[in-house]
Scaffold this active site. Structure first.
Site, short mmCIF file in Angstrom:
data_model
loop_
_atom_site.label_atom_id
_atom_site.label_comp_id
_atom_site.label_asym_id
_atom_site.label_seq_id
_atom_site.Cartn_x
_atom_site.Cartn_y
_atom_site.Cartn_z
N CYS A 1 38.75 46.44 48.83
CA CYS A 1 37.71 45.46 49.17
C CYS A 1 37.26 45.75 50.59
CB CYS A 1 38.24 44.04 49.05
SG CYS A 1 37.07 42.84 49.72
N HIS B 1 40.82 36.54 50.61
CA HIS B 1 40.00 37.23 49.61
C HIS B 1 39.71 36.27 48.45
CE1 HIS B 1 38.30 40.54 47.25
NE2 HIS B 1 38.78 39.85 46.23
N ASN C 1 24.91 35.23 47.39
CA ASN C 1 24.75 35.86 46.08
C ASN C 1 26.06 35.68 45.31
OD1 ASN C 1 22.13 36.88 46.60
ND2 ASN C 1 23.00 38.58 47.74
N GLY D 1 22.87 39.84 42.38
CA GLY D 1 22.74 40.66 43.59
C GLY D 1 23.98 40.73 44.45
N HIS E 1 33.65 39.82 47.55
CA HIS E 1 34.45 39.00 48.45
C HIS E 1 33.43 38.03 49.04
CE1 HIS E 1 37.65 38.84 51.93
NE2 HIS E 1 36.77 37.85 52.09
N HIS F 1 30.88 35.76 50.76
CA HIS F 1 30.29 35.81 52.10
C HIS F 1 28.98 35.04 52.09
CE1 HIS F 1 29.01 39.27 49.72
NE2 HIS F 1 27.86 39.21 50.36
N HIS G 1 25.33 34.87 53.94
CA HIS G 1 24.37 35.55 54.81
C HIS G 1 23.69 34.50 55.71
CE1 HIS G 1 23.99 39.33 52.25
NE2 HIS G 1 24.52 38.50 51.38
P1 AMP Z 1 25.76 40.93 48.83
O1 AMP Z 1 24.66 41.73 48.19
O2 AMP Z 1 25.43 39.46 48.90
O3 AMP Z 1 27.10 41.22 48.21
O4 AMP Z 1 25.80 41.38 50.34
C1 AMP Z 1 26.62 42.41 50.80
C2 AMP Z 1 26.10 42.76 52.16
O5 AMP Z 1 27.12 43.48 52.83
C3 AMP Z 1 24.85 43.63 52.14
O6 AMP Z 1 23.80 42.95 52.82
C4 AMP Z 1 25.30 44.90 52.87
O7 AMP Z 1 24.29 45.43 53.68
C5 AMP Z 1 26.48 44.40 53.67
N1 AMP Z 1 27.49 45.41 54.01
C6 AMP Z 1 28.09 46.30 53.19
N2 AMP Z 1 28.99 47.04 53.86
C7 AMP Z 1 28.98 46.60 55.14
C8 AMP Z 1 29.68 46.96 56.32
N3 AMP Z 1 30.59 47.93 56.35
N4 AMP Z 1 29.41 46.28 57.46
C9 AMP Z 1 28.48 45.31 57.48
N5 AMP Z 1 27.78 44.91 56.39
C10 AMP Z 1 28.02 45.55 55.24
ZN ZN Z 2 38.40 41.06 50.06
#
Ligand code: AMP
Ligand code: ZN
Length: 102
Positions: free
Chosen positions: A4, A46, A83, A89, A94, A96, A98
């Site tokens: 992850c 997680h 999302n 999307g 994990h 999060h 935005h």
């Molecule tokens: P989601 O589509 O809601 O799962 O958002 C995942 C987000 O994680 C996307 O906007 C990616 O650009 C971001 N992301 C993926 N890998 C990394 C990383 N190593 N550091 C920062 N952001 C990341």
């Molecule tokens: Zn995780």
């Protein structure tokens, strides 16, 4: 959780700068920003997605963190975005939140 990306960032296995951290969560700048400021607020535990949250206090903690992050980053007008599920999307499985601000 192995494999992850956000757990690896939490554990320092993937280098990333935390813009905020408390007992429950940390925040990083999105690697592919979709707004002038694009921050991800990530629980330390997680939890796969919003559908997997068992204690809603976690959500309260995340939104309290968002208020602090926004104050720190001088963000007053913003969108929050979660999302949930691949077909909606969600790319990183994990939870999060935005924060998007222009
Ligand atoms: P989601 O589509 O809601 O799962 O958002 C995942 C987000 O994680 C996307 O906007 C990616 O650009 C971001 N992301 C993926 N890998 C990394 C990383 N190593 N550091 C920062 N952001 C990341
Ligand atoms: Zn995780």
């Amino acid at each position: 959780m192995t494999n992850c990306i956000f757990c690896k960032i939490r554990d320092g296995e993937i280098p990333s700068k935390f813009v905020y951290e408390d007992d429950y969560c940390f925040a990083i700048n999105d690697i592919n920003p979709k707004a002038k400021k694009h921050i991800l607020v990530i629980p330390k535990a997680h939890v796969e997605s919003l559908n997997h949250v068992e204690d809603s206090l976690l959500i309260a903690n995340l939104f309290e963190a968002i208020k602090k992050i926004n104050k720190q980053e001088n963000i007053t007008h913003f969108k929050t975005h979660i999302n949930t599920g691949a077909s909606a999307g969600q790319e990183v499985m994990h939870l999060h939140i935005h924060i998007l601000a222009n």
